[in-house]
Motif scaffolding. Structure first.
Motif, PDB file in Angstrom:
ATOM      1  N   MET A  17      40.688 -12.383  -4.260  1.00 25.03           N
ATOM      2  CA  MET A  17      40.815 -10.992  -4.712  1.00 25.03           C
ATOM      3  C   MET A  17      39.503 -10.267  -4.446  1.00 25.03           C
ATOM      4  O   MET A  17      38.434 -10.720  -4.889  1.00 25.03           O
ATOM      5  CB  MET A  17      41.139 -10.940  -6.208  1.00 25.03           C
ATOM      6  CG  MET A  17      41.177  -9.538  -6.802  1.00 25.03           C
ATOM      7  SD  MET A  17      42.505  -8.506  -6.146  1.00 25.03           S
ATOM      8  CE  MET A  17      43.937  -9.361  -6.833  1.00 25.03           C
ATOM      9  N   VAL A  18      39.566  -9.162  -3.741  1.00 27.90           N
ATOM     10  CA  VAL A  18      38.382  -8.356  -3.452  1.00 27.90           C
ATOM     11  C   VAL A  18      38.426  -7.113  -4.337  1.00 27.90           C
ATOM     12  O   VAL A  18      39.244  -6.213  -4.128  1.00 27.90           O
ATOM     13  CB  VAL A  18      38.324  -7.962  -1.964  1.00 27.90           C
ATOM     14  CG1 VAL A  18      37.046  -7.180  -1.682  1.00 27.90           C
ATOM     15  CG2 VAL A  18      38.416  -9.195  -1.082  1.00 27.90           C
ATOM     16  N   GLY A  19      37.569  -7.070  -5.333  1.00 24.54           N
ATOM     17  CA  GLY A  19      37.537  -5.955  -6.275  1.00 24.54           C
ATOM     18  C   GLY A  19      37.749  -6.413  -7.694  1.00 24.54           C
ATOM     19  O   GLY A  19      38.759  -7.042  -8.008  1.00 24.54           O
ATOM     20  N   ALA A  20      36.779  -6.132  -8.565  1.00 23.95           N
ATOM     21  CA  ALA A  20      36.860  -6.553  -9.961  1.00 23.95           C
ATOM     22  C   ALA A  20      36.998  -5.362 -10.894  1.00 23.95           C
ATOM     23  O   ALA A  20      36.490  -5.361 -12.018  1.00 23.95           O
ATOM     24  CB  ALA A  20      35.630  -7.385 -10.345  1.00 23.95           C
ATOM     25  N   GLY A  21      37.703  -4.327 -10.414  1.00 28.45           N
ATOM     26  CA  GLY A  21      38.099  -3.239 -11.303  1.00 28.45           C
ATOM     27  C   GLY A  21      39.329  -3.653 -12.090  1.00 28.45           C
ATOM     28  O   GLY A  21      39.792  -4.798 -11.987  1.00 28.45           O
ATOM     29  N   ASN A  22      39.875  -2.733 -12.863  1.00 27.08           N
ATOM     30  CA  ASN A  22      41.037  -3.088 -13.687  1.00 27.08           C
ATOM     31  C   ASN A  22      42.214  -3.577 -12.856  1.00 27.08           C
ATOM     32  O   ASN A  22      42.879  -4.551 -13.221  1.00 27.08           O
ATOM     33  CB  ASN A  22      41.464  -1.888 -14.541  1.00 27.08           C
ATOM     34  CG  ASN A  22      40.584  -1.708 -15.753  1.00 27.08           C
ATOM     35  OD1 ASN A  22      40.083  -2.684 -16.312  1.00 27.08           O
ATOM     36  ND2 ASN A  22      40.364  -0.480 -16.164  1.00 27.08           N
ATOM     37  N   ILE A  23      42.479  -2.916 -11.720  1.00 23.28           N
ATOM     38  CA  ILE A  23      43.622  -3.329 -10.904  1.00 23.28           C
ATOM     39  C   ILE A  23      43.412  -4.737 -10.364  1.00 23.28           C
ATOM     40  O   ILE A  23      44.304  -5.590 -10.436  1.00 23.28           O
ATOM     41  CB  ILE A  23      43.868  -2.324  -9.761  1.00 23.28           C
ATOM     42  CG1 ILE A  23      44.281  -0.965 -10.324  1.00 23.28           C
ATOM     43  CG2 ILE A  23      44.948  -2.846  -8.800  1.00 23.28           C
ATOM     44  CD1 ILE A  23      44.426   0.130  -9.279  1.00 23.28           C
ATOM     45  N   GLY A  24      42.217  -5.011  -9.830  1.00 21.99           N
ATOM     46  CA  GLY A  24      41.942  -6.342  -9.293  1.00 21.99           C
ATOM     47  C   GLY A  24      42.069  -7.423 -10.339  1.00 21.99           C
ATOM     48  O   GLY A  24      42.633  -8.498 -10.091  1.00 21.99           O
TER      49      GLY A  24
END
Length: 359
Positions: free
Chosen positions: A156-163
């Motif tokens: 997973m690339v991205g550790a925002g809420n969606i990620g």
């Protein structure tokens, strides 16, 4: 030529709430939605919402469209829904042109609410077009709408809420999440989401980005690399991860094409995801009678989109002469809800962005 008081472009959370709000004041409303169903991104969000009871806290996103649809049904003939309908243009005379099942339709509303949402951003790296590399929204659609497993091993690339949320949903589907990486030095999502995936053994690597995607016909391996404080690659820090899926979750861009076409004043605001329209407190843009709500006005959570939709619907109806006695009470309640949702350190970025576009 179809006549309507208010045309709403987009039948997601913002558009649905705008329709309910405007029709409740007595306005005739037409919802135009390109998909075959209403609900937008809500139909694939299996997690429970935050916020307050007014924003359906503790309700799963997939259940909210039914709640909103029941509200719409109570409004009867005041609401007209056009599904499988793509808006082709919005012109200077206020006419919307729409394609529906190979038919060309013109709609002349007195006011328009643009609630078109946002599209996913992507990343540039070698082989980023390999099969097996998806946007987070596509993975959610495969799993939560169609019941299809995208693969077996995911980066997973991205550790925002969606990620973070999609990573947890992948784990719930029995798929191994090898790692969550983010180029920023700290995660962008809520700690409650990060804690859930960490407890399940998934490493979250901040200050890391994708260097290379390996494979000839499908994704086989991902090389990631560490970044220094200047966002430059650290030599010798490469890590190879075996994966058949890479999920990109690096933010959203407002789908503002219609706003550009009709001549709205636009400003590039990175805190809100890209180019967004200047608007007043009632969410009316610089073009009279054109309102915005949801991610097209600035990327936030679905809770904020729904409240903005209710506010835009109320104000669009009021400015056409449809305000009922409870208008001010409902308007102030929406403003207070938005203030609460954007308060605290989490909403600091959104507040900074909105200060540049509200006049």
């Amino acid at each position: 030529m179809i006549k309507t008081d208010i045309a709403i472009v987009g039948g997601g959370p913002a558009g649905l709430c705008a329709a309910i709000s405007a029709a409740s004041q007595g306005a005739n409303v037409t919802i135009i939605e390109k998909a075959s169903n209403l609900g937008g991104q809500l139909i694939k969000q299996t997690h429970m919402f935050f916020g307050s009871q007014k924003q359906y806290a503790s309700t799963r996103g997939i259940d909210i469209p039914d709640i909103l649809m029941n509200e719409l049904k109570k409004l009867g003939s005041l609401v007209n829904v056009m599904l499988d309908s793509t808006v082709l243009g919005l012109y200077e005379d206020g006419v919307l042109t729409v394609e529906q099942n190979n038919k060309y339709i013109k709609i002349k509303p007195d006011s328009i609410i643009i609630a078109t949402g946002a599209s996913e951003k992507f990343l540039a790296f070698p082989n980023n077009d390999l099969p097996g590399i998806y946007g987070a929204g596509a993975v959610q659609t495969l799993m939560n709408v169609h019941g299809i497993k995208p693969g077996n091993k995911v980066v997973m690339v991205g550790a925002g809420n969606i990620g973070l949320i999609v990573s947890y949903q992948l784990l719930q589907a029995g798929i191994e999440v090898k790692a969550i990486i983010d180029a920023a030095p700290k995660i962008g999502g809520y700690y409650v989401h990060a804690s859930k995936v960490r407890r399940m053994g998934v490493p979250i690597l901040t200050s890391h980005t994708v260097k290379y995607a390996h494979g000839k016909e499908v994704l086989k391996k991902v090389t990631i690399v560490k970044l220094d404080n200047n966002w430059q690659e650290v030599p010798g820090s490469e890590i190879d991860i075996d994966a058949d899926v890479m999920c990109i979750s690096v933010g959203l861009s407002p789908l503002a094409e219609l706003l550009w076409q009709v001549g709205c004043d636009m400003i590039y605001v990175p805190e809100l995801g890209g180019h967004v329209p200047v608007r007043n407190q009632e969410l009316e843009t610089s073009v009279k009678g054109v309102y915005v709500a949801g991610d097209v006005a600035g990327v936030e959570e679905a809770s904020s989109a729904m409240v903005e939709g209710r506010l835009a619907g109320l104000c669009a109806a009021k400015n056409l002469g449809y305000a009922k006695e409870n208008f001010e009470e409902l308007k102030n309640d929406c403003i207070e809800q938005l203030y609460s949702l954007r308060s605290g350190p989490v909403g600091e970025k959104i507040r900074a962005g909105l200060s540049k576009v509200i006049v």
